[in-house]
Design a protein around this motif. Structure first.
Motif, short mmCIF file in Angstrom:
data_model
loop_
_atom_site.label_atom_id
_atom_site.label_comp_id
_atom_site.label_asym_id
_atom_site.label_seq_id
_atom_site.Cartn_x
_atom_site.Cartn_y
_atom_site.Cartn_z
N PRO A 63 0.83 -1.21 0.00
CA PRO A 63 0.00 0.00 0.00
C PRO A 63 0.86 1.26 0.00
N GLY A 64 0.41 2.26 -0.70
CA GLY A 64 1.14 3.51 -0.73
C GLY A 64 1.47 3.96 -2.14
N LEU A 65 2.55 4.69 -2.27
CA LEU A 65 2.92 5.33 -3.53
C LEU A 65 4.43 5.35 -3.65
N ILE A 66 4.94 5.11 -4.86
CA ILE A 66 6.37 5.19 -5.12
C ILE A 66 6.60 6.16 -6.27
N VAL A 67 7.57 7.03 -6.11
CA VAL A 67 7.99 7.92 -7.18
C VAL A 67 9.49 7.73 -7.39
N GLY A 68 9.95 8.03 -8.58
CA GLY A 68 11.36 7.83 -8.87
C GLY A 68 11.91 8.93 -9.76
N VAL A 69 13.22 9.06 -9.74
CA VAL A 69 13.92 10.00 -10.61
C VAL A 69 14.78 9.19 -11.58
N PHE A 70 14.56 9.43 -12.87
CA PHE A 70 15.34 8.79 -13.92
C PHE A 70 16.35 9.77 -14.48
N VAL A 71 17.56 9.30 -14.73
CA VAL A 71 18.60 10.09 -15.39
C VAL A 71 19.10 9.28 -16.58
N ASP A 72 18.98 9.83 -17.75
CA ASP A 72 19.34 9.11 -18.97
C ASP A 72 18.61 7.77 -19.06
#
Length: 213
Positions: free
Chosen positions: A72-81
């Protein structure tokens, strides 16, 4: 110590697409499971220990990566290239409360990625009616302590670990609208990276955005 109310109704200013060398922040979907798995296995021992508050091996890291995508919940991410380099997790754990966890890969720190992730998680939490966001970290993690203190968190030291508690403002029409727009953009970005044979479930949008879609 009083707790500041966390509120930021400014535009996020995050990139809308992944361009070379520039970070792109978006929500992670089930299709991102392999990227999350690879991310946790790439982490060096020190970063893993900071994230899990203990030393963990590859098997434990891989098991957590699989569980993180369905919890349960939320995941966010940062992509580089095009490669996932930082992850922020939002996990509800009590009435009106949620815990946030930030993990930034070595070599991509001191670039403001942790702050971007935390602001995105805090807005998601406030839009869900939560009133407090907590972060746990090791006492020697100076960067994390400065990050949460800079957002007005109350800092606590308990049983050998530090905790920051951030009070959240109530949602506003602007914050709800912004999250809905970002969810739609995130979904579109994720679809672009999918093989043609796969598809994603449509994101949940606020009612006024869903009617306009």
């Amino acid at each position: 110590m009083s707790i500041s109310t966390f509120s930021d109704d400014r535009p996020s200013g995050r990139p809308l697409g992944a361009t070379r060398g520039r970070p792109s922040l978006r929500r992670l979907w089930p299709s991102d499971g392999p990227a999350v798995h690879a991310f946790f296995l790439r982490l060096d021992p020190e970063t893993r220990a900071s994230r899990f508050m203990a030393a963990v091996g590859d098997r434990t890291a891989a098991a957590y990566a699989a569980q993180a995508m369905v919890a349960p919940g939320l995941i966010v991410g940062v992509f580089v290239d095009g490669t996932l380099r930082a992850i922020g997790e939002l996990r509800p754990f009590g009435p009106g409360q949620a815990e946030a966890a930030l993990t930034v890969e070595r070599g991509f720190r001191r670039a403001g990625l942790g702050l971007k992730l935390l602001r995105r998680l805090a807005e998601a939490a406030r839009n869900r009616g939560l009133v407090e966001l907590r972060l746990r970290f090791m006492p020697h993690n100076v960067a994390m302590r400065r990050l949460v203190a800079g957002l007005g968190a109350e800092l606590r030291l308990t049983e050998g670990e530090s905790e920051g508690a951030i009070r959240l403002a109530q949602p506003t029409p602007l914050s709800l609208w912004r999250e809905g727009i970002e969810a739609a953009l995130d979904f579109n970005l994720a679809v672009v990276t999918l093989p043609r044979s796969r598809s994603l479930p449509l994101p949940c949008l606020p009612p006024f955005l869903a009617r306009a879609a």
